[in-house]
Design an enzyme around this catalytic site. Structure first.
Site, PDB file in Angstrom:
ATOM      1  N   GLU A  26       0.807  -1.225   0.000  1.00 18.63           N
ATOM      2  CA  GLU A  26       0.000   0.000   0.000  1.00 18.63           C
ATOM      3  C   GLU A  26       0.842   1.278   0.000  1.00 18.63           C
ATOM      4  O   GLU A  26       0.493   2.253  -0.663  1.00 18.63           O
ATOM      5  CB  GLU A  26      -0.961   0.014   1.200  1.00 18.63           C
ATOM      6  N   HIS A  79     -12.145  -4.233   8.458  1.00 19.33           N
ATOM      7  CA  HIS A  79     -12.716  -4.071   7.116  1.00 19.33           C
ATOM      8  C   HIS A  79     -14.051  -3.338   7.148  1.00 19.33           C
ATOM      9  O   HIS A  79     -14.876  -3.524   6.264  1.00 19.33           O
ATOM     10  CB  HIS A  79     -12.919  -5.443   6.439  1.00 19.33           C
TER      11      HIS A  79
END
Lengths: 325, 324
Positions: free
Chosen positions: B60, B129
């Site tokens: 990322e 999440h």
């Protein structure tokens, strides 16, 4: 290799002298409280930036580090504008908003020094990707120190560059210490070239105190990157003469160690070698030194006399104002 | 007007902008062959090729860093971070590099970078999440934060974001991808930084964005049946915030309610509410009300997850109490 003409010898020596005198001047300005804040000085490591930049073209990119004055000068930065930036002046290359840690000049291909160790390695990969997508034959030199090779972004970016064969030459300036912690105390391995192995790129070590050795090494891998052969890692063994920053008492290293590196000083050894090879005369070397001293005096004078940024500058440049289409 | 989903609207925006401008390319985890974890980039690799629609490693920080490097050297990248919960991994690159480079360089560069991500609860995915982390980014000058709720807004705002010369964090909501709505075909641009009155009213101003807009509109409908007319405003862009539209409404209705899915403390509501107090204090007939997520890590249990975020029923009740 190593055969150069007078013009190039003068260029290399002069740039190294410019960086050395620039850094010495900042040390002096800090001692006199004219330069406020901190500064990480590049003195001792000049051969790395100068040798590397001599191997690339003006339209190539670089990313730099918290110890970035040398890269900015070698990439063609103007001494007065760089000095003014370090003093936070309106005439600085970043209008006094960046400072020592953020010297940048995108127009000259310098994508910036960085206050975060390892923080610019991803930017270098992205510039390489941009080159690949645009189909030009530029390359990127990505500078960082030994400390940065332990950060996650280093590994993510080398993996990306290795996988996509990006035209980036990663240059680790191994000055033996990440602030105070030595490579030996910080890294699981001592030979930093091994960090390129999992990323499928060649890596070589080079004498970072020898400007021609650096130039030759970078020339070799820059050529590969330019012709689509992909990235490489070069580890330049070097040393910073000053501490990590102005407040560093250097308790983590010995005077003997410091002397052993100063004995290999890149400016003295190169100047001597050029005289031995009859490429430069002693007078030419001392004249060059004087020339650089005069340039630095002018740069310092310019910086000190330059105005501070105007208060209305505070809110300018946060955003680009009119959207493009 | 034809109706398409939020997902299709985003896909259409990406496709149109890639056709329009060769400099636009996409990069992220599982966006090419797989078409994106939530299918937003479906078929774009087939259409534009692997060069311009790139699967990356799970990296990322490098995705953001490389997006930035490409953006300042002539490209217009749109990168995807699969879940906003992964932002911690690349926060340094966004907060220190992407958002600050223009200013630190004295305005001598622009950063045409779009960072697409999605957030929110609703799928019982637990604490890694399901978060709504937009308020983290309100504290980052130099960045713009866009959060569309409707399919049309998703298309119009994403197309504009791609054409902006500023870095934009574009936050979608995982529970909205299948929501259908009318979306104009072809060229459709909406201004970044402009709120929209989604339902006019006179008794209170409800500021709600992303998925919470739907709950707020549902609550507003029920309140209307009881004679309470609330005005619902979707800021659509959280940074910079369109305080003009919000203030104008609050001065008219004299009451303000902010609905957000994220946790309450230090959240979006804290910022918007304080700006309302700064701008409209003399017009307020009641304290500014925050309806927000519970200050807890998002629990897995569907029962607890539902309790952790506002819903239409709660919004209805709290507004009714405030207005009565």
């Amino acid at each position: 290799m190593n055969r150069i003409d007078k013009k190039e010898a003068k260029h290399l020596l002069k740039q190294m002298m410019q960086i050395r005198q620039f850094e010495d001047a900042i040390m002096d300005l800090m001692a006199r409280n004219i330069a406020e804040g901190g500064s990480h000085l590049y003195a001792g490591e000049e051969a790395c930036a100068v040798g590397a930049m001599a191997a690339i073209r003006p339209d190539d990119y670089i990313t730099s580090t918290h110890r970035g004055h040398g890269h900015a000068i070698a990439k063609g930065g103007s001494l007065p504008e760089l000095m003014a930036e370090i003093l936070g002046k309106e005439t600085g290359v970043c209008k006094g908003k960046g400072g020592s840690l953020h010297l940048a000049d995108v127009s000259k291909g310098n994508l910036g020094a960085n206050g975060i160790v390892g923080g610019s390695i991803g930017i270098a990969a992205g510039a390489g990707l941009s080159i690949q997508l645009r189909g030009t034959d530029q390359i990127v030199l990505c500078f960082f120190g030994d400390g940065a090779t332990n950060t996650g972004l280093f590994h993510e970016s080398l993996n990306m560059a290795g996988k996509w064969k990006l035209p980036v030459v990663f240059i680790c300036e191994n000055n033996l210490y990440g602030m105070s912690v030595s490579v030996e105390r910080a890294c699981a391995i001592k030979d930093l070239t091994k960090k390129a192995v999992p990323y499928n790129m060649p890596a070589e070590c080079c004498n970072g105190m020898d400007v021609l050795a650096v130039k030759d090494m970078v020339t070799k891998y820059a050529a590969k990157a330019r012709t689509g052969e992909g990235p490489a890692l070069i580890v330049c063994d070097t040393y910073r003469y000053y501490g990590h920053s102005r407040s560093d008492p250097r308790v983590y290293r010995t005077k003997e160690e410091e002397k052993s590196w100063r004995d290999r000083d890149c400016i003295i050894t190169f100047g001597r070698k050029m005289q031995e090879q009859n490429i430069l005369t002693e007078k030419e070397v001392t004249d060059l030194e004087k020339e650089v001293t005069a340039e630095l005096e002018a740069a310092i004078d310019f910086a000190i006399k330059s105005p501070d940024p105007k208060p209305e500058e505070l809110y300018k440049d946060v955003y680009f104002e009119s959207p493009s289409s | 007007m034809r109706e398409i989903t939020y997902r299709q609207a985003l896909n259409e925006a990406l496709s149109e902008e890639m056709e329009r401008d060769q400099r636009v390319f996409l990069m992220g985890e599982d966006i090419a062959v797989y078409g994106g974890a939530y299918g937003v980039t479906l078929n774009l690799m087939q259409k534009f090729g692997e060069e311009r629609v790139r699967d990356t490693a799970i990296s990322e920080a490098a995705i953001i860093g490389a997006g930035l490097g490409a953006a300042i050297t002539g490209m217009r990248p749109v990168v995807e971070i699969m879940y906003i919960d992964f932002m911690g991994i690349c926060l340094e690159q966004i907060g220190n590099q992407v958002a600050k480079i223009r200013y630190m360089f004295g305005g001598k560069t622009t950063v045409p970078l779009v960072i697409r991500t999605e957030g929110g609860a609703g799928r019982t995915l637990g604490a890694h999440h399901s978060q709504s982390l937009e308020s983290w980014f309100l504290h980052v000058p130099g960045l713009k934060v866009v959060m569309p709720a409707t399919p049309a807004d998703a298309k119009g705002l994403l197309k504009s974001a791609i054409r902006e010369d500023n870095p934009i964090l574009f936050i979608e909501h995982k529970m909205l991808y299948n929501v259908k709505g009318p979306v104009p075909e072809g060229e459709y641009l909406l201004p970044i930084g402009k709120a929209e009155v989604k339902r006019p009213g006179k008794d209170a101003t409800v500021i709600a964005y992303s998925r919470m807009l739907y709950f707020a509109l549902e609550a507003a409908k029920r309140l209307a049946e009881e004679g309470i007319e609330v005005e619902v405003i979707d800021p659509r862009t959280l940074l910079p915030l369109d305080m003009e539209t919000i203030s104008e409404s609050v001065r008219k209705t004299h009451r303000a309610i902010i609905v957000e899915e994220g946790t309450k403390t230090g959240g979006t509501g804290a910022e918007i509410g304080m700006q309302i107090i700064e701008n409209c204090f003399d017009y307020l007939d009641a304290p500014v009300l925050r309806i927000a997520g519970a200050d807890v890590p998002m629990p897995k249990s569907a029962v607890l997850e539902k309790l952790a975020i506002p819903d239409a029923e709660r919004i209805y009740r709290e507004i009714k109490t405030l207005v009565s």
